[in-house]
Scaffold this active site. Structure first.
Site, PDB file in Angstrom:
ATOM      1  N   PRO A   2       0.831  -1.210   0.000  1.00 44.96           N
ATOM      2  CA  PRO A   2       0.000   0.000   0.000  1.00 44.96           C
ATOM      3  C   PRO A   2       0.866   1.260   0.000  1.00 44.96           C
ATOM      4  O   PRO A   2       1.851   1.338   0.722  1.00 44.96           O
ATOM      5  CB  PRO A   2      -0.794  -0.123   1.306  1.00 44.96           C
ATOM      6  CG  PRO A   2      -0.813  -1.578   1.594  1.00 44.96           C
ATOM      7  CD  PRO A   2       0.497  -2.101   1.107  1.00 44.96           C
ATOM      8  N   GLU A   3       0.509   2.213  -0.859  1.00 45.59           N
ATOM      9  CA  GLU A   3       1.254   3.469  -0.944  1.00 45.59           C
ATOM     10  C   GLU A   3       0.404   4.585  -0.344  1.00 45.59           C
ATOM     11  O   GLU A   3      -0.648   4.341   0.245  1.00 45.59           O
ATOM     12  CB  GLU A   3       1.634   3.738  -2.399  1.00 45.59           C
ATOM     13  CG  GLU A   3       2.463   2.604  -3.005  1.00 45.59           C
ATOM     14  CD  GLU A   3       2.797   2.816  -4.462  1.00 45.59           C
ATOM     15  OE1 GLU A   3       2.928   3.988  -4.892  1.00 45.59           O
ATOM     16  OE2 GLU A   3       2.937   1.824  -5.203  1.00 45.59           O
ATOM     17  N   HIS A  91      -4.463 -15.611  10.184  1.00 42.09           N
ATOM     18  CA  HIS A  91      -3.706 -14.434   9.758  1.00 42.09           C
ATOM     19  C   HIS A  91      -4.132 -13.163  10.498  1.00 42.09           C
ATOM     20  O   HIS A  91      -3.662 -12.078  10.177  1.00 42.09           O
ATOM     21  CB  HIS A  91      -3.855 -14.222   8.253  1.00 42.09           C
ATOM     22  CG  HIS A  91      -3.313 -15.353   7.437  1.00 42.09           C
ATOM     23  ND1 HIS A  91      -2.011 -15.789   7.540  1.00 42.09           N
ATOM     24  CD2 HIS A  91      -3.922 -16.144   6.513  1.00 42.09           C
ATOM     25  CE1 HIS A  91      -1.823 -16.798   6.705  1.00 42.09           C
ATOM     26  NE2 HIS A  91      -2.961 -17.035   6.073  1.00 42.09           N
ATOM     27  N   ARG A 110       1.604 -12.060   5.557  1.00 43.56           N
ATOM     28  CA  ARG A 110       3.058 -12.234   5.574  1.00 43.56           C
ATOM     29  C   ARG A 110       3.719 -11.758   6.869  1.00 43.56           C
ATOM     30  O   ARG A 110       4.919 -11.869   7.028  1.00 43.56           O
ATOM     31  CB  ARG A 110       3.664 -11.514   4.368  1.00 43.56           C
ATOM     32  CG  ARG A 110       3.089 -12.032   3.058  1.00 43.56           C
ATOM     33  CD  ARG A 110       3.649 -11.337   1.845  1.00 43.56           C
ATOM     34  NE  ARG A 110       5.022 -11.724   1.576  1.00 43.56           N
ATOM     35  CZ  ARG A 110       5.696 -11.356   0.484  1.00 43.56           C
ATOM     36  NH1 ARG A 110       5.094 -10.609  -0.434  1.00 43.56           N
ATOM     37  NH2 ARG A 110       6.934 -11.722   0.302  1.00 43.56           N
TER      38      ARG A 110
END
Length: 268
Positions: A2-3, A91, A110
């Site tokens: 994400p930016e 997760h 992750r």
């Protein structure tokens, strides 16, 4: 990853959904997500209300009563708001139980994301060595050209350098350079004053458009809060087979370990 526009979308959506809510309990299910002593992290947040919502670069800044909850989503981090009765999957790594019976859950396939609490009033102007925000007055043509002419690295690498400007990642760097008709591999030292003016202008324009569109949904990214970004429909070169400006076939090369898309016709 994400930016800036995606993080801004998450911040604005969280503000609409949890502003004023009080944290009743915190369950840290994977301790490495928290960048401080977990008992301290929990103690600092229980009983606190969400008061303010902001961003610095790609960091979420969630202001509480007496501290700030700082979160970085990294590659796969997402927030969900679910009823407390909903089971957690493997997760889900941090669960904040709220005073309305809902839970704010941090989900990260992750496990690269990080969060911590810092004192209220912390100065974020140089947080982790971040450069100016793209919308700051300091990010102008004079600043860009001054920094660029001291480096021999590719322009793409400069835009990705968070100490140069905060929040730009791979997708938007490609789009900014396409809009400026500059190739990603071009040496920073060749940056003219006109190039610098265009970079400043197009950076703001593209990021503003992306924020209005809710960010970019590519592969696994989504705000996970009922908002799906649509800016990918406006991308000119990134992940495109043909240029959105002239229709020519795009090219891809590796720069700094990242896939960089460009149009050989438009970006001479």
């Amino acid at each position: 990853m994400p930016e800036l526009p995606e993080v801004e979308t998450v911040v604005r959506t969280l503000e609409k959904q949890i502003k004023g809510r009080r944290i009743e309990s915190v369950n840290v299910r994977y301790e490495k997500i928290v960048s401080q002593e977990v008992p301290t992290f929990i103690e600092n947040l229980v009983g606190q209300c969400f008061r303010g919502f902001g961003r610095r670069g790609k960091y979420l800044l969630l202001q509480m009563d007496t501290c700030v909850l700082v979160c970085h989503l990294r590659m796969e981090g997402k927030f969900y708001i679910l009823d407390s009765q909903e089971p957690c999957d493997r997760h889900t790594h941090v669960v904040f139980t709220l005073d309305n019976g809902q839970t704010l859950r941090y989900h990260d396939t992750r496990k690269f994301g990080r969060m911590e609490t810092v004192p209220l009033g912390t100065d974020f102007s140089h947080w982790h060595g971040l450069g100016p925000e793209p919308f700051d007055d300091a990010f102008d043509s004079t600043y860009i050209q001054k920094i660029a002419q001291k480096r021999s690295t590719p322009l793409k690498s400069l835009l990705l350098d968070q100490s140069f400007v905060a929040g730009i990642g791979n997708i938007y760097a490609d789009e900014i350079l396409a809009a400026c008709h500059l190739r990603p591999g071009r040496s920073c030292k060749r940056t003219t004053h006109t190039d610098a003016e265009n970079i400043a202008m197009e950076t703001r324009r593209i990021l503003n458009e992306a924020i209005k569109a809710g960010g970019t949904t590519i592969r696994s990214y989504t705000s996970s809060l009922g908002v799906t970004g649509m800016f990918q429909l406006n991308c000119v070169v990134h992940a495109k087979k043909t240029c959105g400006l002239c229709g020519s076939e795009t090219k891809v090369r590796r720069i700094g370990g990242r896939s960089s898309y460009y149009c050989p016709s438009c970006q001479k």
